[in-house]
Motif scaffolding. Sequence first.
Motif, PDB file in Angstrom:
ATOM      1  N   ASN A   1     -35.263  14.767 -25.486  1.00 12.31           N
ATOM      2  CA  ASN A   1     -34.233  13.812 -25.932  1.00 12.31           C
ATOM      3  C   ASN A   1     -33.981  12.749 -24.875  1.00 12.31           C
ATOM      4  O   ASN A   1     -33.869  11.559 -25.193  1.00 12.31           O
ATOM      5  CB  ASN A   1     -32.923  14.526 -26.263  1.00 12.31           C
ATOM      6  N   LEU A   2     -33.886  13.169 -23.622  1.00 11.32           N
ATOM      7  CA  LEU A   2     -33.646  12.225 -22.531  1.00 11.32           C
ATOM      8  C   LEU A   2     -34.806  11.240 -22.397  1.00 11.32           C
ATOM      9  O   LEU A   2     -34.589  10.025 -22.296  1.00 11.32           O
ATOM     10  CB  LEU A   2     -33.435  12.979 -21.215  1.00 11.32           C
ATOM     11  N   ASP A   3     -36.022  11.751 -22.413  1.00  8.27           N
ATOM     12  CA  ASP A   3     -37.197  10.882 -22.303  1.00  8.27           C
ATOM     13  C   ASP A   3     -37.249   9.881 -23.450  1.00  8.27           C
ATOM     14  O   ASP A   3     -37.516   8.694 -23.246  1.00  8.27           O
ATOM     15  CB  ASP A   3     -38.482  11.713 -22.274  1.00  8.27           C
TER      16      ASP A   3
ATOM     17  N   MET B   1     -38.387   7.897  -7.423  1.00 10.35           N
ATOM     18  CA  MET B   1     -37.409   7.092  -8.094  1.00 10.35           C
ATOM     19  C   MET B   1     -37.202   7.505  -9.551  1.00 10.35           C
ATOM     20  O   MET B   1     -36.452   6.886 -10.266  1.00 10.35           O
ATOM     21  CB  MET B   1     -37.836   5.645  -8.016  1.00 10.35           C
ATOM     22  N   PRO B   2     -37.901   8.578 -10.022  1.00 10.92           N
ATOM     23  CA  PRO B   2     -37.694   8.984 -11.396  1.00 10.92           C
ATOM     24  C   PRO B   2     -36.276   9.476 -11.622  1.00 10.92           C
ATOM     25  O   PRO B   2     -35.579   9.867 -10.708  1.00 10.92           O
ATOM     26  CB  PRO B   2     -38.704  10.102 -11.599  1.00 10.92           C
ATOM     27  N   VAL B   3     -35.853   9.434 -12.880  1.00 10.42           N
ATOM     28  CA  VAL B   3     -34.554   9.955 -13.240  1.00 10.42           C
ATOM     29  C   VAL B   3     -34.634  11.457 -13.084  1.00 10.42           C
ATOM     30  O   VAL B   3     -35.468  12.113 -13.693  1.00 10.42           O
ATOM     31  CB  VAL B   3     -34.203   9.594 -14.701  1.00 10.42           C
ATOM     32  N   THR B   4     -33.792  12.015 -12.227  1.00  3.82           N
ATOM     33  CA  THR B   4     -33.816  13.451 -12.006  1.00  3.82           C
ATOM     34  C   THR B   4     -32.458  14.024 -12.333  1.00  3.82           C
ATOM     35  O   THR B   4     -31.470  13.714 -11.692  1.00  3.82           O
ATOM     36  CB  THR B   4     -34.176  13.777 -10.545  1.00  3.82           C
ATOM     37  N   PRO B   5     -32.404  14.852 -13.371  1.00  2.00           N
ATOM     38  CA  PRO B   5     -31.148  15.480 -13.710  1.00  2.00           C
ATOM     39  C   PRO B   5     -30.726  16.415 -12.585  1.00  2.00           C
ATOM     40  O   PRO B   5     -31.554  16.883 -11.807  1.00  2.00           O
ATOM     41  CB  PRO B   5     -31.447  16.256 -14.984  1.00  2.00           C
ATOM     42  N   GLN B   6     -29.438  16.718 -12.523  1.00  2.00           N
ATOM     43  CA  GLN B   6     -28.933  17.581 -11.458  1.00  2.00           C
ATOM     44  C   GLN B   6     -29.395  19.009 -11.645  1.00  2.00           C
ATOM     45  O   GLN B   6     -29.458  19.770 -10.703  1.00  2.00           O
ATOM     46  CB  GLN B   6     -27.415  17.492 -11.399  1.00  2.00           C
TER      47      GLN B   6
ATOM     48  N   GLY C   1     -27.393  11.845 -31.215  1.00  2.00           N
ATOM     49  CA  GLY C   1     -26.026  11.442 -31.498  1.00  2.00           C
ATOM     50  C   GLY C   1     -25.476  10.583 -30.372  1.00  2.00           C
ATOM     51  O   GLY C   1     -25.912  10.674 -29.223  1.00  2.00           O
ATOM     52  N   VAL C   2     -24.510   9.746 -30.723  1.00  2.00           N
ATOM     53  CA  VAL C   2     -23.907   8.881 -29.705  1.00  2.00           C
ATOM     54  C   VAL C   2     -23.211   9.714 -28.624  1.00  2.00           C
ATOM     55  O   VAL C   2     -23.169   9.324 -27.462  1.00  2.00           O
ATOM     56  CB  VAL C   2     -22.968   7.828 -30.353  1.00  2.00           C
ATOM     57  N   GLY C   3     -22.724  10.896 -29.001  1.00  2.00           N
ATOM     58  CA  GLY C   3     -22.113  11.792 -28.014  1.00  2.00           C
ATOM     59  C   GLY C   3     -23.114  12.246 -26.965  1.00  2.00           C
ATOM     60  O   GLY C   3     -22.794  12.340 -25.784  1.00  2.00           O
TER      61      GLY C   3
ATOM     62  N   ARG D   1     -22.673  11.524 -23.064  1.00  2.00           N
ATOM     63  CA  ARG D   1     -22.617  12.649 -22.112  1.00  2.00           C
ATOM     64  C   ARG D   1     -23.595  12.411 -20.969  1.00  2.00           C
ATOM     65  O   ARG D   1     -23.306  12.683 -19.819  1.00  2.00           O
ATOM     66  CB  ARG D   1     -22.982  13.961 -22.830  1.00  2.00           C
ATOM     67  N   ARG D   2     -24.747  11.893 -21.304  1.00  2.00           N
ATOM     68  CA  ARG D   2     -25.781  11.651 -20.309  1.00  2.00           C
ATOM     69  C   ARG D   2     -25.480  10.385 -19.499  1.00  2.00           C
ATOM     70  O   ARG D   2     -25.694  10.338 -18.295  1.00  2.00           O
ATOM     71  CB  ARG D   2     -27.107  11.519 -21.067  1.00  2.00           C
ATOM     72  N   PHE D   3     -25.006   9.339 -20.202  1.00  2.00           N
ATOM     73  CA  PHE D   3     -24.768   8.031 -19.579  1.00  2.00           C
ATOM     74  C   PHE D   3     -23.402   7.519 -20.022  1.00  2.00           C
ATOM     75  O   PHE D   3     -23.298   6.826 -21.030  1.00  2.00           O
ATOM     76  CB  PHE D   3     -25.867   7.031 -19.982  1.00  2.00           C
ATOM     77  N   PRO D   4     -22.347   7.836 -19.267  1.00  2.00           N
ATOM     78  CA  PRO D   4     -20.993   7.469 -19.689  1.00  2.00           C
ATOM     79  C   PRO D   4     -20.732   5.958 -19.737  1.00  2.00           C
ATOM     80  O   PRO D   4     -19.786   5.522 -20.386  1.00  2.00           O
ATOM     81  CB  PRO D   4     -20.091   8.146 -18.667  1.00  2.00           C
TER      82      PRO D   4
END
Length: 193
Positions: free
Chosen positions: A16-18, A1-6, A47-49, A53-56
């Motif tokens: 940064n994601l963590d 169930m971990p967040v897995t990038p594509q 940055g907010v961008g 980008r990661r979470f629209p």
Amino acid sequence: MPVTPQKTLRADAQSNLDRLLAVAAATFQQEGADTSMRAIAKSAGVGVGTLYRRFPTRDRLVEATYRSEVARLCAAATELLESRPALESLRMWMDLFVAFMATKEGMGEALRVILVDDDMKMKTRYLLADAIGMLLSEGATEGTLRTDVDPYDVLLGIGGVTLIAGDPNQAAITSRLLDLWIDGLRRGNQKQN
């Protein structure tokens, strides 16, 4: 169930994601899910961008945060057992579970809208029960924990404690109730047939 990038992220992007997900969890716990996305990005040092980008959408951030927290809690069982006896690890894991539930509560309504799929809810429960099962199994091997306990029952019991006394203002009550759970799980307290 971990967040897995594509795709596999560079080390700095993964960091940064963590950090973003950890900050989001703490912010949601303290301020609720309606907190400013800009404030979360700023607190995470991105940055907010980068955030968008990661979470629209906010819902995507809430869901990713929830999944990340579930994965972190499940991984904690193994990490605790690497350096502590099972009984102590289980008690510490229970405290982590209470903190997880506080974060989940902070996401409140946003999470209820996202988690409408019963299969997803049950998958989360089974992942958490598996983590408890690992702790119980190690304790049974060490001879400190009962062998006749269903991990899912323990999960429901800890969940009940957080519903009754999970508020941060009730930390002493929560601790006493979890200590009672631990006492009941000790070897020697098994029901005699």
